[in-house]
Enzyme design. Structure first.
Site, PDB file in Angstrom:
ATOM      1  N   TRP A 168      -6.413   3.077  -1.028  1.00 44.96           N
ATOM      2  CA  TRP A 168      -5.682   3.827  -1.954  1.00 44.96           C
ATOM      3  C   TRP A 168      -5.674   4.896  -1.915  1.00 44.96           C
ATOM      4  O   TRP A 168      -4.663   6.121  -1.931  1.00 44.96           O
ATOM      5  CB  TRP A 168      -6.133   3.604  -3.161  1.00 44.96           C
ATOM      6  CG  TRP A 168      -5.277   3.959  -4.616  1.00 44.96           C
ATOM      7  CD1 TRP A 168      -3.536   4.207  -4.457  1.00 44.96           C
ATOM      8  CD2 TRP A 168      -5.319   4.347  -5.829  1.00 44.96           C
ATOM      9  NE1 TRP A 168      -3.010   4.886  -5.387  1.00 44.96           N
ATOM     10  CE2 TRP A 168      -4.549   5.108  -6.194  1.00 44.96           C
ATOM     11  CE3 TRP A 168      -6.718   4.866  -6.661  1.00 44.96           C
ATOM     12  CZ2 TRP A 168      -4.130   5.389  -7.374  1.00 44.96           C
ATOM     13  CZ3 TRP A 168      -6.647   6.123  -7.243  1.00 44.96           C
ATOM     14  CH2 TRP A 168      -5.396   6.384  -8.075  1.00 44.96           C
ATOM     15  N   TRP A 181       0.865  -1.046  -0.013  1.00 41.66           N
ATOM     16  CA  TRP A 181      -0.032  -0.245   0.055  1.00 41.66           C
ATOM     17  C   TRP A 181       0.756   1.178   0.136  1.00 41.66           C
ATOM     18  O   TRP A 181       0.603   1.803  -0.248  1.00 41.66           O
ATOM     19  CB  TRP A 181      -0.910  -0.477   1.521  1.00 41.66           C
ATOM     20  CG  TRP A 181      -1.940  -0.851   1.258  1.00 41.66           C
ATOM     21  CD1 TRP A 181      -1.536  -2.180   1.802  1.00 41.66           C
ATOM     22  CD2 TRP A 181      -3.534  -0.970   0.441  1.00 41.66           C
ATOM     23  NE1 TRP A 181      -3.270  -2.773   1.186  1.00 41.66           N
ATOM     24  CE2 TRP A 181      -3.897  -2.437   0.525  1.00 41.66           C
ATOM     25  CE3 TRP A 181      -3.449  -0.365  -0.753  1.00 41.66           C
ATOM     26  CZ2 TRP A 181      -5.261  -2.480  -0.078  1.00 41.66           C
ATOM     27  CZ3 TRP A 181      -4.637  -0.118  -1.380  1.00 41.66           C
ATOM     28  CH2 TRP A 181      -5.491  -1.409  -1.211  1.00 41.66           C
TER      29      TRP A 181
END
Length: 1040
Positions: free
Chosen positions: A563, A523
RNA sequence: GGGCCCGUAGCUCAGCGGUCAGAGCAGGUGGCUUAUAUCCACCCGGUCGCUGGUUCGACCCCAGCCGGGCCUACCA
């Protein structure tokens, strides 16, 4: 010779779409559409990369459609909108897939297999679905550049990620700490706190919950009751915590005394049966008391086995006394550290106990739970055993239950710059808006330091090298390959393990600098996407800085903690800015039954089969006109796609078919000379609505309201099809090409041309077909997607005509309801209609239209509507409410009861209050039922219901015409084919036919009408003409 | 426990301080159609989750409650 491309009526949209795709590919239309805007304003779109570990599903398709509509729209608006596809390559999802394939059980298997080979396998697998994705996304009509994609495993991408890490480090935002973090014992790595919440990672689980006695070290007859759902942490217990403000009761029975939170006594009614409260004190009075360890393993721990005050203690669950195992609980860790207690760490990386916990050595913690409970029972330390249902975090990829565990991990000090993240968020435009301060805002408020290292293999490396001499331990962080080379003299060929691990250099102390083995959280990599896709700051520095923040991103709502979050985290740290200006969060697509779409349950249709059945544009309409684009979940059904075809695609297509067919018959060629043509009011109405459509779509797109765009376009198609074209049929059917007819064609052509452009971003295939068909016979005309968005045409706006037409349509509805009421067929002509309440001039302007639509001989203004209707005062509540306030009710009651007087010079008085003419209007209601009167608002329509032989005859002729037309169609005749007709009619009817012979022949393109059946007719049918059953037949006349 | 969203016709959903709450689908009746797999009209169908409050006026604003979904939390 046909000038317009023939448009078949029996269209197959999927076939059509494939042809359009072929043309786009052949002509590189997408590439052209981007290239031709080079140098113009940039509109920056970031593609959020999917994990390509599976095939696209409806969620991806919805995202893709939005990711297509927005760039197409802004491209037409004159922006340069590059669209690079992205692939997310790294991380646990991929590793887990490969582990499954290779049949691995644990991390040790990977090490044994070899990190190099393992990573090669990951690399080889991540793009295995790439071709399928490319094919499917392409088939949907999404334009995106797969050839210049970015991959998170590209060396350039990884170098930028490394730079981001080093930049954070320079800013003092990186540290290594031994915090308690979620940990997967199967993957043997830490996870971030938000990974532990991914998707349905947190879900119900049943755990044992036991209440345990801790014996008072100084008064063995007394115990402290502590409750836990993790018995496996008890061997590591080193303290107990109480709420200093809470009351605790000493409950006693037969010499057995237990301390328990006073508020929790009720939780133990059964176990405490017969116990009597002997004493009650505050928690702070218990602080400092010592107790006997449950297990002997860590008896010597300094400062341990005392009662401590903890502000996190509650009395909601359990006993009000919390057991502390500092290595396995965040609060435990903090509290014990504050009291100088270092907790033991007997749980190994694979989740098993080490040899210090002799009784449970090598058992996995979850496996050990019952054994620990049993042992406590044997030692009479178990007070109660139960099961507890709670939501528990699981590994988002391998599904193992996580544990919390103190482990050395690299952190980003997010709590440090949280304020900047919150400020940056305020500048982001969210769709739907409430996400900003709701879901996302709250998530930001709760930001904690981010555990960014993973003790894994397939990912960007943590760019930290450490001196291997324990007494030195010096650390160096590199920010790119140049840094590595400067230190080691070696080029970075591959940032992946194990190549990067092999690069070492000497430390000043004489030791060896070696990379710490961890990789970065994937991530972190996706959050670095804006920089890394451009290899910033190593390349494209100026371009990047000019284009940051991005203009637009879209993903599903859950990315608020994925995100969207990591983008904001990194942008706030690096640039003190938002990473993107606008973001659309769409909802989740559920199966028709309201459950999640499930491959196993097969509760949804295969997307590609559906596209080949109904077309991609239909699916696009169905998805983007749904509430899913406003952040809501959507129960998806194939019916919604069929509906889109029926309501949107087919009416549009038929409009186009009609236009091209008749324009070709007439040899119409557009000259684009609208301003010089004698436009009818109907023409001006259509042009005004055409211009309004453009404006409405622009307005909706300004707030990314896709559903509204589709609604507006659909409204327009309905108007075009059921009003303009229907009313223009007589004009277009006339033989020859007079100026009025040519005007109609020009208007239609202009309107459809504009429509094609406005539709282009929303139904790219249909729009292309429409545009192509209008462009002429040559298939070489430019793609509609290379056109500019229609320029505003204020000269087309005609507000008063729009208002008038809307009133006219209302009149038509009213007249139809009168015919309905009196069972008068619409084909039967009537003598007169009287109308009141239309804007002035409306009747004169629309005499022919009204006569045709109402099928009457004469249209007149109704001068005294009161003769036919009751007149009621209709107050303007918005105006009057503000003015009258409390008197509003009186006035409303009085006028409703008809108690008012009309004043001279306008206005009226009711309930003693004078009203100005602008304060009210009149509306009407029919006075007498059955009179042929209908009224609505201020409109009154009076239809003369009387008939006469002449009208009846005309009605019969229209019946006959209608039947013959129907027969032509059934016989499969072309529009221009000529026929001979035979009719078996009564004498009376035949006389009427003879009287109207010329008209009838013209209508049905007959060369001859004969009485009786024709010889060997092409088609025969019995129809109803007036009250008479009539046999009709027709034969095609051979072309002369 | 906290937060956000939602609750409107049989179904899917619009709407929103203003008179009588809308659309599409589904069901029923009738009509129109020389493009249409269409279309139009009418009928059927609603305590706008419940209870209070603010207001001249509440489906809309406020408070509380009930129900659903999503998110969240140090449920040890």
């Amino acid at each position: 010779m046909a000038r317009f491309r023939e448009v078949p009526i029996d269209v197959s949209f999927p076939t059509l779409e494939r042809a359009v795709l072929a043309r786009w590919n052949a002509e590189k239309t997408f590439e052209q559409s981007v290239a031709q805007r080079e140098g113009q304003r940039e509109y920056v779109f970031y593609d959020g990369p999917p994990f390509a570990t599976g095939m696209p599903h409806y969620g991806h398709i919805l995202t893709s459609y939005i990711k297509d509509v927005v760039p197409r729209y802004f491209t037409m608006r004159g922006f340069h909108v590059p669209r690079r596809w992205g692939w997310d390559c790294h991380g646990l999802p991929v590793e887990f897939e490969i582990e499954k394939e290779l049949g691995f059980k644990s991390r040790a298997d990977i090490v044994a297999y070899g990190i190099g080979r393992f990573n090669e396998a990951c690399k080889a697998s991540v793009l295995r679905y790439a071709d399928e994705w490319r094919r499917i996304i392409g088939r949907l009509g999404r334009w995106v550049d797969f050839d210049h994609d970015y991959k998170t495993m590209d060396q350039s991408y990884m170098e930028s990620v490394v730079w981001v890490f080093s930049r954070l480090n320079e800013l003092g935002l990186i540290y290594e700490g031994a915090k308690v973090v979620p940990y997967c014992t199967r993957c043997q790595t830490t996870l971030s706190n938000f990974e532990a919440r991914m998707d349905d990672a947190t879900r119900p689980r049943q755990d044992p919950a036991i209440t345990v006695r801790f014996r008072n070290a100084d008064l063995p007859g007394e115990s402290f009751l502590a409750w836990t759902t993790t018995p496996w942490t008890l061997p590591s217990n080193v303290a107990l915590a109480v709420g200093p403000e809470f009351e605790y009761a000493l409950m006693e029975k037969d010499g057995d005394a237990v301390w328990i939170g006073a508020a929790t006594v009720g939780n133990y009614a059964r176990e405490l049966e017969g116990y009597v409260e002997k004493k009650r004190v505050l928690g702070e009075d218990l602080v400092g008391l010592r107790y006997q360890p449950l297990f002997p393993y860590f008896e010597g721990t300094p400062n341990a086995f005392r009662i401590l005050p903890g502000d996190f203690v509650t009395t909601d669950d359990g006993s009000g006394i919390v057991h502390m195992a500092p290595a396995y609980g965040e609060d435990d860790n903090a509290l014990c550290a504050a009291h100088g207690i270092e907790g033991p760490k007997p749980v190994q990386d694979d989740g098993t106990f080490d040899s210090t916990v002799t009784d449970f050595s090598s058992q996995h913690v979850f496996e050990a739970n019952p054994h620990i409970t049993q042992k406590l029972k044997e030692e009479h330390l178990l007070f109660r055993r139960e099961t507890y249902d709670h939501n528990y975090p699981h590994c988002w990829r391998c599904d193992s239950p996580l544990i919390y565990r103190a482990i050395k991990t690299w952190f980003a000090r997010v709590s440090e710059w949280k304020g900047r993240m919150i400020a940056a968020n305020q500048k982001i435009r969210w769709v739907p808006e409430h996400i900003r301060d709701g879901r996302f805002g709250h998530w930001l408020d709760n930001s904690r330091d981010w555990a960014i290292s993973r003790n894994r293999f397939w990912g960007a490396p943590i760019p930290v090298w450490r001196c291997q001499r324990a007494e030195c331990g010096a650390i160096e962080v590199v920010g790119g390959s140049a840094d590595v080379k400067a230190r080691s003299g070696r080029e970075v060929v591959d940032w992946h393990r194990p190549a990067i691990d092999a690069i070492t250099w000497p430390c000043a102390c004489g030791g060896t600098m070696q990379r710490v083995p961890d990789v970065l959280d994937c991530w972190f990599e996706s959050g670095a996407m804006p920089y890394a896709q451009s290899h910033y700051p190593f390349e494209h520095k100026a371009e990047f800085e000019a284009s940051f923040p991005g203009d637009f991103i879209v993903e599903y709502v859950a990315q608020t903690r994925g995100w969207f979050y990591t983008l904001v985290v990194l942008a706030a740290a690096l640039f003190d800015d938002r990473p993107f200006k606008d973001v659309v969060c769409h909802g989740v697509i559920l199966a028709e039954d309201g459950r999640k779409m499930s491959k196993r349950l097969k509760n949804y249709p295969d997307p590609m089969e559906l596209v080949e059945q109904h077309g991609s544009d239909a699916l696009r309409i169905a998805l983007l006109s749904s509430a899913a684009v406003r952040g809501s979940d959507l129960r998806f059904s194939e019916g919604s796609v069929r509906d889109a075809v029926r309501r949107f695609c087919i009416p549009l297509w038929n409009t186009l078919h009609y236009f091209t067919a008749y324009a070709n018959i007439d040899g119409f060629q557009p000259r684009g000379d609208l301003p010089s043509l004698p436009l009818s009011r109907l023409d001006r109405y259509l042009l005004s609505e055409t211009e309004s459509l453009r404006a409405r779509v622009d307005e909706a797109m300004a707030s990314y309201d896709f559903a509204a765009c589709y609604d507006r376009i659909e409204d327009f198609i309905v108007l075009l099809s059921t009003w303009y074209i229907r009313l223009s049929k007589q004009r277009l059917w006339r033989a020859g090409m007079d100026e009025d007819k040519r005007t109609a064609y020009e208007v239609l052509h202009a309107s459809l041309s504009s429509l094609a452009k406005v539709m282009a971003p929303f139904v790219p295939f249909l729009a292309e077909s429409l545009h192509g068909a209008l462009g002429g016979a040559s298939d070489n005309s430019r793609s509609v997607h290379l056109e500019d968005w229609p320029a505003p045409r204020p000269e087309w706006l005609a507000e008063e005509i729009v208002a008038e037409m809307s009133a006219i349509r209302q009149v038509v509805r009213l007249a139809r309801s009168i015919r309905e009421e009196h069972k008068l067929k619409h084909r039967h002509p009537l003598r007169t209609v009287l109308i009141a309440g239309l804007p002035s001039g409306a009747i004169a302007h629309n005499l022919d239209l009204l006569a045709d639509e109402l099928n009457v001989k004469e249209v007149r203004a109704l001068d005294e509507p009161e003769k036919h209707v009751e007149r009621a005062v209709k107050l303007d509540y918005t105006r009057l409410g503000k003015k009258l306030r409390g008197d509003m009710k009186k006035v409303a009651a009085a006028t409703a009861a008809g108690q008012y007087e009309v004043l001279e010079g306008g206005g009226l008085r009711a309930a003693g209050i004078e009203l100005q003419p602008e304060d009210y209007s009149y509306r009407f209601a029919p006075r007498v039922a059955g009179e042929g009167v209908a009224a609505e608002e201020k409109l009154v329509v009076v239809l003369d219901l009387t008939s006469d032989p002449e009208l009846i005859a005309e009605g019969q002729m229209r019946d006959l015409n209608r039947g013959l037309q129907d027969l032509r169609k059934k016989a499969g005749l072309a529009y221009a084919d000529r026929v001979e007709i035979g009719v078996e009619a009564s004498d009376a009817l035949w006389a009427h036919i003879v009287a109207h012979e010329e008209w009838l022949k013209e209508q049905v393109l007959a060369t001859k009408i004969a009485r009786g059946s024709a010889e060997a007719p092409l088609a025969v049918e019995k129809i109803e003409v007036g009250d008479e059953q009539v046999l009709i037949a027709l034969t095609r006349t051979e072309d002369a």
